[in-house]
Design a protein around this motif. Structure first.
Motif, PDB file in Angstrom:
ATOM      1  N   ARG A  75      -6.387  -4.606   3.803  1.00  0.00           N
ATOM      2  CA  ARG A  75      -5.801  -4.171   5.079  1.00  0.00           C
ATOM      3  C   ARG A  75      -6.877  -4.151   6.169  1.00  0.00           C
ATOM      4  NH1 ARG A  75      -5.038   0.409   8.122  1.00  0.00           N
ATOM      5  NH2 ARG A  75      -3.047   0.514   9.198  1.00  0.00           N
ATOM      6  N   ILE A 112      -4.902   0.648  -4.936  1.00  0.00           N
ATOM      7  CA  ILE A 112      -4.882   1.224  -3.582  1.00  0.00           C
ATOM      8  C   ILE A 112      -6.178   0.876  -2.855  1.00  0.00           C
ATOM      9  CG2 ILE A 112      -4.925   3.400  -2.294  1.00  0.00           C
ATOM     10  CD1 ILE A 112      -2.856   4.461  -4.360  1.00  0.00           C
ATOM     11  N   LEU A 141       0.831  -1.202   0.000  1.00  0.00           N
ATOM     12  CA  LEU A 141       0.000   0.000   0.000  1.00  0.00           C
ATOM     13  C   LEU A 141       0.866   1.251   0.000  1.00  0.00           C
ATOM     14  CD1 LEU A 141      -2.803   1.313   0.180  1.00  0.00           C
ATOM     15  CD2 LEU A 141      -2.700   0.984   2.658  1.00  0.00           C
ATOM     16  N   LEU A 164      -6.050  -2.761  -1.813  1.00  0.00           N
ATOM     17  CA  LEU A 164      -5.133  -2.956  -0.681  1.00  0.00           C
ATOM     18  C   LEU A 164      -5.735  -2.405   0.611  1.00  0.00           C
ATOM     19  CD1 LEU A 164      -1.743  -2.164  -2.441  1.00  0.00           C
ATOM     20  CD2 LEU A 164      -2.440  -4.364  -1.468  1.00  0.00           C
ATOM     21  N   LEU A 165      -6.447  -1.286   0.521  1.00  0.00           N
ATOM     22  CA  LEU A 165      -7.106  -0.736   1.711  1.00  0.00           C
ATOM     23  C   LEU A 165      -8.173  -1.696   2.239  1.00  0.00           C
ATOM     24  CD1 LEU A 165      -7.431   3.027   0.729  1.00  0.00           C
ATOM     25  CD2 LEU A 165      -6.081   2.088   2.618  1.00  0.00           C
TER      26      LEU A 165
END
Length: 116
Positions: free
Chosen positions: A77, A70, A33, A73-74
């Motif tokens: 996460r 992104i 990220l 990945l967020l």
């Protein structure tokens, strides 16, 4: 230290290993990220400073490429944080249950066999 039966010791070891593995997964996601975010920032700074490749003040698809990555990945996460939090809560509950079920330590001296 409370005495644990072998099954609870194995369960605690398994949970500990799972926590470590999930923390490693989270670290890897954070690294990817950060790399994607730094790349997007670098490319957008080139546009802002007029150093973009085509000099047309366009991002040339930088946001189309990095934006979804992104976002993905967020999301990953967030899932990893929730999973790690759940594993830690389970480990804490197991530890508290083991402590609560351990026999209490008596502070009264035991009688000697000879009756004194």
């Amino acid at each position: 230290m409370p005495v644990r039966d072998p099954a609870s010791g194995r369960a605690a070891a398994l949970l500990g290993r799972l926590i470590r593995e999930e923390a490693d997964v989270l670290d890897g996601i954070d690294e990817r990220l950060q790399g994607q975010a730094e790349y997007a920032i670098e490319q957008l700074n080139c546009v802002v400073e007029g150093r973009d490749q085509y000099r047309h003040r366009s991002t040339d698809g930088v946001l189309q490429l990095t934006g979804p990555q992104i976002d993905m990945l967020l999301a990953r996460r967030g899932d990893a944080v929730r999973h790690l939090t759940g594993l830690c809560a389970a480990f804490k509950a197991m530890s508290q249950a083991a402590t609560a079920s351990a026999p209490a330590v008596s502070h009264i001296p035991a009688r000697r066999p000879n009756g004194r």
